[in-house]
Scaffold this motif. Structure first.
Motif, mmCIF file in Angstrom:
data_model
loop_
_atom_site.group_PDB
_atom_site.id
_atom_site.type_symbol
_atom_site.label_atom_id
_atom_site.label_comp_id
_atom_site.label_asym_id
_atom_site.label_seq_id
_atom_site.Cartn_x
_atom_site.Cartn_y
_atom_site.Cartn_z
ATOM 1 N N SER A 1 -6.393 -14.642 -11.783
ATOM 2 C CA SER A 1 -6.062 -15.308 -10.522
ATOM 3 C C SER A 1 -4.585 -15.123 -10.186
ATOM 4 C CB SER A 1 -6.411 -16.789 -10.602
ATOM 5 O OG SER A 1 -5.817 -17.376 -11.738
ATOM 6 N N PRO A 2 -4.206 -15.318 -8.918
ATOM 7 C CA PRO A 2 -2.832 -15.009 -8.499
ATOM 8 C C PRO A 2 -1.773 -15.918 -9.124
ATOM 9 C CG PRO A 2 -4.320 -15.118 -6.604
ATOM 10 C CD PRO A 2 -5.075 -15.653 -7.773
ATOM 11 N N VAL A 3 -0.675 -15.283 -9.535
ATOM 12 C CA VAL A 3 0.552 -16.000 -9.894
ATOM 13 C C VAL A 3 1.432 -16.113 -8.661
ATOM 14 C CG1 VAL A 3 2.655 -15.945 -11.300
ATOM 15 C CG2 VAL A 3 0.465 -15.207 -12.284
ATOM 16 N N GLN A 4 1.576 -15.019 -7.955
ATOM 17 C CA GLN A 4 2.340 -14.966 -6.709
ATOM 18 C C GLN A 4 1.734 -13.894 -5.820
ATOM 19 O OE1 GLN A 4 6.509 -13.354 -6.142
ATOM 20 N NE2 GLN A 4 6.986 -15.519 -6.277
ATOM 21 N N GLY A 5 1.528 -14.234 -4.561
ATOM 22 C CA GLY A 5 0.871 -13.305 -3.650
ATOM 23 C C GLY A 5 -0.633 -13.471 -3.701
ATOM 24 N N LEU A 6 -1.317 -12.648 -2.943
ATOM 25 C CA LEU A 6 -2.763 -12.794 -2.768
ATOM 26 C C LEU A 6 -3.514 -11.489 -2.989
ATOM 27 C CD1 LEU A 6 -4.701 -15.075 -1.926
ATOM 28 C CD2 LEU A 6 -4.443 -14.305 0.447
ATOM 29 N N ARG A 7 -2.864 -10.352 -2.683
ATOM 30 C CA ARG A 7 -3.543 -9.063 -2.732
ATOM 31 C C ARG A 7 -2.731 -8.043 -3.511
ATOM 32 N NH1 ARG A 7 -4.695 -11.434 2.232
ATOM 33 N NH2 ARG A 7 -6.915 -11.365 2.770
ATOM 34 N N ALA A 8 -3.389 -7.411 -4.479
ATOM 35 C CA ALA A 8 -2.760 -6.332 -5.244
ATOM 36 C C ALA A 8 -3.376 -4.998 -4.827
ATOM 37 C CB ALA A 8 -2.942 -6.546 -6.741
ATOM 38 N N TYR A 9 -2.626 -3.924 -5.044
ATOM 39 C CA TYR A 9 -3.078 -2.585 -4.692
ATOM 40 C C TYR A 9 -3.012 -1.686 -5.916
ATOM 41 C CZ TYR A 9 -3.166 -4.249 0.005
ATOM 42 O OH TYR A 9 -3.498 -4.983 1.115
ATOM 43 N N LEU A 10 -4.133 -1.010 -6.168
ATOM 44 C CA LEU A 10 -4.258 -0.119 -7.315
ATOM 45 C C LEU A 10 -4.508 1.295 -6.803
ATOM 46 C CD1 LEU A 10 -4.631 0.436 -10.366
ATOM 47 C CD2 LEU A 10 -7.053 -0.124 -10.066
ATOM 48 N N ILE B 1 -3.034 8.301 -14.134
ATOM 49 C CA ILE B 1 -1.836 7.470 -13.935
ATOM 50 C C ILE B 1 -2.129 6.561 -12.757
ATOM 51 C CG2 ILE B 1 0.626 7.404 -13.416
ATOM 52 C CD1 ILE B 1 -0.450 10.678 -14.463
ATOM 53 N N ILE B 2 -1.830 5.279 -12.921
ATOM 54 C CA ILE B 2 -2.047 4.324 -11.835
ATOM 55 C C ILE B 2 -0.707 3.787 -11.349
ATOM 56 C CG2 ILE B 2 -4.294 3.623 -12.746
ATOM 57 C CD1 ILE B 2 -2.849 0.928 -13.578
ATOM 58 N N ALA B 3 -0.724 3.308 -10.123
ATOM 59 C CA ALA B 3 0.385 2.516 -9.590
ATOM 60 C C ALA B 3 -0.187 1.170 -9.185
ATOM 61 C CB ALA B 3 1.034 3.195 -8.394
ATOM 62 N N LEU B 4 0.543 0.126 -9.515
ATOM 63 C CA LEU B 4 0.113 -1.228 -9.197
ATOM 64 C C LEU B 4 1.215 -1.906 -8.391
ATOM 65 C CD1 LEU B 4 -2.078 -3.401 -9.695
ATOM 66 C CD2 LEU B 4 -0.802 -4.088 -11.729
ATOM 67 N N THR B 5 0.871 -2.394 -7.185
ATOM 68 C CA THR B 5 1.859 -3.070 -6.338
ATOM 69 C C THR B 5 1.231 -4.331 -5.741
ATOM 70 O OG1 THR B 5 1.204 -1.818 -4.363
ATOM 71 C CG2 THR B 5 2.991 -0.885 -5.702
ATOM 72 N N PHE C 1 0.826 -1.206 0.000
ATOM 73 C CA PHE C 1 0.000 0.000 0.000
ATOM 74 C C PHE C 1 0.865 1.263 0.000
ATOM 75 C CE2 PHE C 1 -2.227 3.378 2.270
ATOM 76 C CZ PHE C 1 -3.481 3.402 1.675
ATOM 77 N N CYS C 2 1.832 1.312 0.880
ATOM 78 C CA CYS C 2 2.687 2.504 0.983
ATOM 79 C C CYS C 2 3.499 2.736 -0.278
ATOM 80 C CB CYS C 2 3.616 2.386 2.190
ATOM 81 S SG CYS C 2 2.789 2.551 3.780
ATOM 82 N N TRP C 3 4.030 1.664 -0.855
ATOM 83 C CA TRP C 3 4.823 1.820 -2.067
ATOM 84 C C TRP C 3 3.963 2.298 -3.244
ATOM 85 C CZ3 TRP C 3 9.738 2.644 -2.474
ATOM 86 C CH2 TRP C 3 10.635 2.097 -1.568
ATOM 87 N N ALA C 4 2.689 1.902 -3.287
ATOM 88 C CA ALA C 4 1.819 2.363 -4.370
ATOM 89 C C ALA C 4 1.634 3.876 -4.308
ATOM 90 C CB ALA C 4 0.471 1.649 -4.308
#
Length: 305
Positions: A105-114, A70-74, A38-41
């Motif tokens: 569906s996830p490749v790695q991890g569970l939650r993405a942040y937009l 502009i979006i950030a995705l982390t 979240f913070c890095w996004a």
């Protein structure tokens, strides 16, 4: 001036830093399950750190942009696509009017942040946008997750803002997971044998996980207390119920509980756990509070400035 929700996905919610100052009346904090991502996004977009984002759990979300931004995705790799092109997390992207953002569906991890430049323009509830479904508060309305047809407003921008998170700050969600635990004041109710068992056992993330808590399975541990008078619960607390299987309390935890607590994860430790799906192995090691404070201090200096 918005994203339109074409498909809401498994669980997609609006989250800011959380709702603080209301636990005494039973309202939990909410906020991002993974504070690191979240913070890095927001850092990528030079947003204020409390600006709301979409937390996408398990994917399947589809959005249509009605204006440029502009979006950030982390966070997790959910096989995101911008129109028909795959895009990677931990970077920014320019979005044009009519663009389609989709997540699988996830490749790695569970939650993405937009995140979007300038944040989402959503009215707060008791000082926060954080969505807490159980308490019917936050989000676009009444604590509901995003649903088909929702419009998530933002201020349009045609800036060119390309930025990427440094490689050293990008987690490997497939790496072995070992988390530090600060032992709590109820540790004396657990024998040395029980503590040794806890710190030498590989636990597994069970199927029973959500934003309230992560139930683990493994060698049971027992203490002298079967229960306690209900008391306030911190984020990352490790409760041990009568079956001896630890429960780690997360962002949407209840505000009080009556199980004895062995100790507590740091917020950054709980963030790492929040990216792990059922079946993941996790181990623990004792950690002094000074070590957790130092880790947080360094993180805040880099990300928050």
């Amino acid at each position: 001036m918005s994203f339109e929700v074409i498909k809401p996905g498994i669980l997609s919610t609006l989250q800011d830093w959380g709702r603080y100052g209301y636990q005494h009346i039973g309202l939990t904090t909410g906020g991002p399950m993974d504070e690191h991502a979240f913070c890095w996004a927001n850092w990528l977009l030079e947003n204020e750190m409390n600006m709301a984002q979409i937390e996408i759990t398990w994917g399947k979300l589809i959005l249509k942009a009605h204006e440029p931004t502009i979006i950030a995705l982390t966070g997790a790799d959910l096989k995101a696509k911008l129109n028909d092109q795959y895009i990677s997390p931990w970077t920014t992207y320019n979005i044009s009017k009519g663009d389609i953002l989709s997540f699988d569906s996830p490749v790695q991890g569970l939650r993405a942040y937009l995140a979007v430049l300038g944040g989402f323009n959503v009215k707060d509830s008791l000082g926060s946008i954080a969505t807490i479904v159980r308490e019917h508060i936050g989000g676009l309305a009444n604590g509901e997750p995003l649903k088909e047809g929702d419009l998530i407003p933002f201020s349009p921008s045609s800036e060119n803002h390309l930025k990427r998170v440094p490689k050293w700050a990008i987690p490997d969600y497939g790496a072995p997971l070992s988390l530090g635990v600060m032992l709590g004041y109820q540790q004396d109710s657990f024998s040395k044998t029980a503590l040794d068992t806890f710190f030498s056992t590989q636990y597994e993330v069970s199927q029973n996980i959500d934003r309230m808590g992560y139930r683990l399975t493994g060698t049971p541990i027992s203490g002298a207390l079967n229960g306690i008078i209900s008391e306030g619960i911190a984020y990352g607390s490790i409760q041990v119920p009568q079956d001896g299987q630890p429960i780690i309390l997360m962002k949407d935890r209840q505000t009080i509980g009556g199980y004895p607590k062995l100790g507590c994860l740091s917020a950054l430790g709980a963030s790492r756990l929040a990216q792990r799906a059922p079946g993941t192995s996790v181990s623990f090691f004792p950690m002094e509070i000074e070590q957790a404070e130092a880790e947080r201090y360094l993180f805040d200096q880099v990300v928050l400035g």
